[in-house]
Scaffold this motif. Structure first.
Motif, PDB file in Angstrom:
ATOM      1  N   LEU A  25      33.713 -16.647  -2.071  1.00 19.32           N
ATOM      2  CA  LEU A  25      35.969 -16.925  -1.612  1.00 19.32           C
ATOM      3  C   LEU A  25      36.219 -17.943  -2.830  1.00 19.32           C
ATOM      4  O   LEU A  25      35.105 -18.639  -3.426  1.00 19.32           O
ATOM      5  CB  LEU A  25      35.549 -17.590  -0.614  1.00 19.32           C
ATOM      6  N   HIS A  26      37.467 -17.846  -2.929  1.00 19.91           N
ATOM      7  CA  HIS A  26      37.875 -18.349  -3.800  1.00 19.91           C
ATOM      8  C   HIS A  26      38.547 -20.138  -3.710  1.00 19.91           C
ATOM      9  O   HIS A  26      39.014 -19.862  -2.511  1.00 19.91           O
ATOM     10  CB  HIS A  26      39.330 -17.512  -4.216  1.00 19.91           C
ATOM     11  N   ALA A  27      37.866 -21.114  -4.292  1.00 20.49           N
ATOM     12  CA  ALA A  27      38.101 -22.499  -4.229  1.00 20.49           C
ATOM     13  C   ALA A  27      39.040 -22.210  -5.200  1.00 20.49           C
ATOM     14  O   ALA A  27      40.934 -23.738  -4.405  1.00 20.49           O
ATOM     15  CB  ALA A  27      37.088 -22.998  -4.417  1.00 20.49           C
ATOM     16  N   VAL A  28      39.302 -21.926  -6.398  1.00 17.80           N
ATOM     17  CA  VAL A  28      40.410 -21.951  -6.522  1.00 17.80           C
ATOM     18  C   VAL A  28      40.559 -21.055  -7.806  1.00 17.80           C
ATOM     19  O   VAL A  28      39.923 -20.163  -8.284  1.00 17.80           O
ATOM     20  CB  VAL A  28      40.528 -23.537  -8.007  1.00 17.80           C
ATOM     21  N   LYS A  29      42.018 -20.069  -7.460  1.00 19.11           N
ATOM     22  CA  LYS A  29      41.932 -19.092  -8.374  1.00 19.11           C
ATOM     23  C   LYS A  29      42.171 -18.865  -9.404  1.00 19.11           C
ATOM     24  O   LYS A  29      43.279 -19.855  -9.938  1.00 19.11           O
ATOM     25  CB  LYS A  29      43.080 -18.434  -7.621  1.00 19.11           C
ATOM     26  N   PRO A  30      42.208 -18.241 -10.698  1.00 18.63           N
ATOM     27  CA  PRO A  30      42.479 -17.978 -11.759  1.00 18.63           C
ATOM     28  C   PRO A  30      43.864 -19.002 -12.742  1.00 18.63           C
ATOM     29  O   PRO A  30      45.202 -18.364 -11.732  1.00 18.63           O
ATOM     30  CB  PRO A  30      41.843 -17.078 -13.140  1.00 18.63           C
TER      31      PRO A  30
ATOM     32  N   ALA B 126      44.568 -21.990  -2.798  1.00 18.50           N
ATOM     33  CA  ALA B 126      44.008 -21.789  -3.871  1.00 18.50           C
ATOM     34  C   ALA B 126      44.353 -21.999  -5.447  1.00 18.50           C
ATOM     35  O   ALA B 126      44.075 -20.765  -6.228  1.00 18.50           O
ATOM     36  CB  ALA B 126      42.067 -20.858  -4.109  1.00 18.50           C
ATOM     37  N   GLU B 127      46.534 -21.662  -5.087  1.00 20.06           N
ATOM     38  CA  GLU B 127      46.676 -21.054  -5.959  1.00 20.06           C
ATOM     39  C   GLU B 127      47.670 -22.132  -5.993  1.00 20.06           C
ATOM     40  O   GLU B 127      48.470 -23.146  -5.560  1.00 20.06           O
ATOM     41  CB  GLU B 127      47.651 -19.809  -5.534  1.00 20.06           C
ATOM     42  N   ILE B 128      48.155 -22.168  -7.685  1.00 19.22           N
ATOM     43  CA  ILE B 128      49.324 -22.815  -8.158  1.00 19.22           C
ATOM     44  C   ILE B 128      50.940 -22.443  -7.203  1.00 19.22           C
ATOM     45  O   ILE B 128      50.941 -21.278  -7.708  1.00 19.22           O
ATOM     46  CB  ILE B 128      49.616 -23.273  -9.751  1.00 19.22           C
TER      47      ILE B 128
END
Lengths: 353, 365
Positions: B16-21, B210-212
């Motif tokens: 699971l991505h808590a924060v994507k790049p 998890a994304e801007i």
């Protein structure tokens, strides 16, 4: 629906006076809000109305009928709390149907179905009827709780901070829906909150409570435009009201330690020292303004901007529409809408000039 | 003072991505707010900057120095949680002095720095009081002073006002911003409260899932939201968004028979963006609509709200959509009354309903 009266209700808890001689009445079909900070006595008032708590003195009347010795179940009120108290193993349908299935009511299943479906539609939860409540979001659960209260037609709705646990967007949406529902159903509703914006936006009338006493009862406009005390003036309105000690001399009111001097109200009976209250929307930047200050902070909120204008030792908040072109450090000229100035004694009570 | 740079920083918990790049550069002296609903990754991002959370990928740079794998104490960043936890048995002065004493600063330095920060926060007269003798607001000021006294390279603040009453929150909000104006310490501030973000941030990083979603000044995120999420999330109430069908310069809105003639400068942008699609979303802020008996658009009164210095009229325009129009004072329309209104043509926005992305007007030069 019912006309509700509270007559001289007092209540002591060990070491504290929770309610000190509270009287007010809620008209049939009225949306009445009890507003105050924590410990003001709002919830105690609501619990006494519901019969969950018993007053030391005074009476509760519904339609002129004394309720004091009736148990909660016999008062025919519906309660909605901050914490949703739903049956997690039951479906939304069964939760809504529950109050109707009480053996006392003897409602047929066909009738129950009609009422549940109607209620679900009003609250936009028709698509959730088959779900277990444990699988709902917070907003959906609170909709079901409200639904369970309105599915039957009680004499009075009592709501204790039902929106407090929801996030800002949901609170905003439910606030509007609840008001619409109340207006279209015409149900007598008592709603407890500490949130001034909920009180202003939803209420037909507001009772402001503090430390077990009623400070003011009035329409949202009364409370906002003619606050009875500095307590009410500061409780209601965002950003907060500018409130500063002031002096009076030769027909001029001067806000102490500032450069703001206002014409004294006619027939003035002001004491030597008092407090002046100016709502931020009445501090108006104007290139030809009479007063000068320095802009020390701006807070752009989108729809409007809060300007912090320093005048002498005082900082006045000004609320202007949209985005401002002022920059920090700018000298700002401004006027004060003198017709909207509030005067209070040093004890906090409103002065009538 | 410090610049902070995040390059392709990400955080994964298992799959699971808590924060994507994500990439983000925070300038020296800037006040940047990470804004989003709970679970959007904002706090995880802040914790990675502080070093309390290890990154799963990417690098973090402080003043051009790669600090990705440095211990939190080696980063010279002060982390401020919700302001509380003063030592009850110590005076305000000793509470504030505590972090400096822990760093082994000399007595003179400690005295001087405490006096300076007390003056800044206007709590000089409270320094000899114990926390239980102080009001809630003054306790918060002492707690803030304790965080400020260290003069770190950067401040990271995680919902510091979250636990406060609305009243204090408003006052402390402006005090923190005022301090920032005076001191210009690089600050990264996390909140879920869009009003706080708008009021305080030089720039706002809006996050969701998890994304801007958008990085911009308060004016940019408010007037030109990058997508439907930002349009809805910013503003109270958020932007009015209505589904419609576009063809030949006209939007046919869902529900009541509302046809909106699109301003000329948007027409080619819409045509290019939508290609052969017709479904789209039209958006406008509550203050960008004016009630007008001859207005071209129509809605049915659902509720009206007095909000103090202003009021909001809520109109249904189809089964699902309630729109909001801001007025100066409450207009007591009866429920179900029909109300006509217009949209300020400079303030109308359009979105692609498939992607949610904002459609740009054709750039004319």
């Amino acid at each position: 629906m019912s006309h509700v009266e509270l007559q001289q209700i007092s209540k002591q808890f060990p070491g504290v006076t929770a309610l000190d001689n509270i009287s007010f009445d809620v008209k049939d079909g009225e949306f009445f809000v009890l507003l105050g900070p924590t410990g003001a006595g709002k919830t105690t008032t609501l619990r006494i109305l519901a019969g969950l708590e018993h007053q030391d003195s005074g009476s509760v009347l519904f339609d002129g009928e004394v309720m004091d010795h009736l148990a909660p179940a016999d008062r025919d009120v519906a309660l909605v709390f901050q914490q949703y108290s739903l049956y997690p193993t039951m479906s939304v349908y069964d939760n809504l149907a529950f109050p109707l299935r009480s053996p006392l009511r003897r409602t047929s299943e066909g009738e129950i179905r009609i009422k549940v479906e109607e209620t679900a539609q009003k609250l936009r939860i028709s698509h959730l009827l088959k779900r277990k409540t444990a699988h709902l979001s917070g907003g959906e659960m609170q909709r079901v709780s409200i639904g369970r209260a309105i599915v039957r037609s009680p004499r009075v709705f009592l709501m204790d901070e039902p929106l407090s646990n929801l996030d800002a967007k949901l609170r905003e949406a439910l606030r509007v829906e609840l008001q619409h529902l109340q207006k279209t159903q015409g149900s007598t509703t008592l709603f407890v909150t500490h949130d001034q914006i909920e009180a202003l936006t939803m209420a037909d009338r507001i009772a402001v409570l503090n430390e077990g006493r009623i400070i003011q009862v009035g329409t949202p406009e009364d409370i906002y435009d003619l606050p009875a005390s500095t307590f009410v003036a500061q409780l209601v309105g965002s950003p907060r009201i500018n409130l500063y000690k002031s002096q009076w001399e030769e027909n001029t009111v001067t806000i102490c330690e500032s450069d703001v001097q206002l014409p004294s109200p006619l027939e003035s009976k002001l004491p030597a020292e008092f407090l002046v209250g100016i709502r931020p929307e009445n501090v108006k930047p104007d290139p030809n303004g009479s007063f000068t200050g320095q802009l020390i902070l701006t807070e752009p909120l989108g729809v409007e901007t809060i300007l912090h204008i320093q005048s002498g030792q005082r900082t006045l908040l000004s609320l202007v529409p949209g985005i401002t072109s002022f920059r920090l450090g700018d000298v700002v000229k401004f006027n004060v809408a003198t017709e909207h100035i509030h005067y209070f004694g040093l004890n906090g009570d409103r002065l009538q000039p | 003072m410090a610049t902070i740079e995040l390059r392709q920083v990400e955080k994964k918990f298992g799959e699971l991505h808590a924060v994507k790049p994500l990439d983000l550069t925070i300038q020296d002296g800037e006040f940047v707010v990470l804004l989003g609903p709970s679970g959007c990754g904002k706090t995880t991002t802040l914790r990675m900057i502080s070093g309390l959370e290890a990154v799963s990928g990417g690098t973090i740079w402080l003043n051009g120095r790669n600090v990705t794998w440095l211990h939190p104490s080696e980063r010279d960043i002060a982390f401020v949680f919700q302001f509380y936890a003063l030592y009850p048995h110590l005076t305000a002065r000793k509470n504030i002095a505590f972090p400096l004493q822990a760093q082994g600063e000399s007595r003179e330095t400690v005295e001087k720095r405490v006096d300076e920060v007390a003056k800044l926060l206007r709590i000089e007269h409270l320094l000899n009081a114990r926390p239980n003798q102080l009001s809630g607001g003054d306790q918060q000021r002492v707690a803030l002073a304790r965080a400020l006294v260290r003069r770190p390279e950067a401040f990271l603040m995680d919902e510091p006002l979250g636990a406060l009453d609305a009243d204090f929150r408003e006052a402390m909000r402006s005090e923190i911003k005022r301090l920032h104006v005076l001191q210009h310490a690089t600050t990264v501030y996390v909140t879920h409260d869009q009003i706080e973000a708008m009021a305080m941030g030089d720039r706002i990083v809006v996050m969701s899932e998890a994304e801007i979603q958008q990085i911009g000044t308060p004016v940019e995120v408010y007037y030109d939201p990058a997508n439907l999420f930002v349009a809805r999330f910013i503003g109270s109430p958020g932007m009015n968004l209505i589904n419609g069908k576009y063809s030949d310069g006209v939007v046919q809105m869902a529900g009541l028979d509302n046809r909106y003639t699109v301003p000329q400068e948007w027409q080619s942008g819409l045509k290019n963006n939508l290609d052969s699609e017709t479904e789209m979303v039209i958006g406008f802020r509550p203050e960008s609509a004016q009630i007008n008996d001859r207005g071209n658009l129509i809605g049915k009164v659902y509720a009206s709200e007095m909000q103090g210095s202003s009021a909001v009229l809520h109109l249904t325009i189809n089964e699902n959509d309630i729109i909001h129009i801001r007025t100066d004072r409450l207009i007591p329309y009866p429920i179900d009354a029909l109300v006509h209104f217009d949209i300020d043509p400079r303030m109308v926005r359009f979105f692609n309903s498939k992607t949610g992305a904002a459609i740009k007007p054709e750039v004319t030069q």
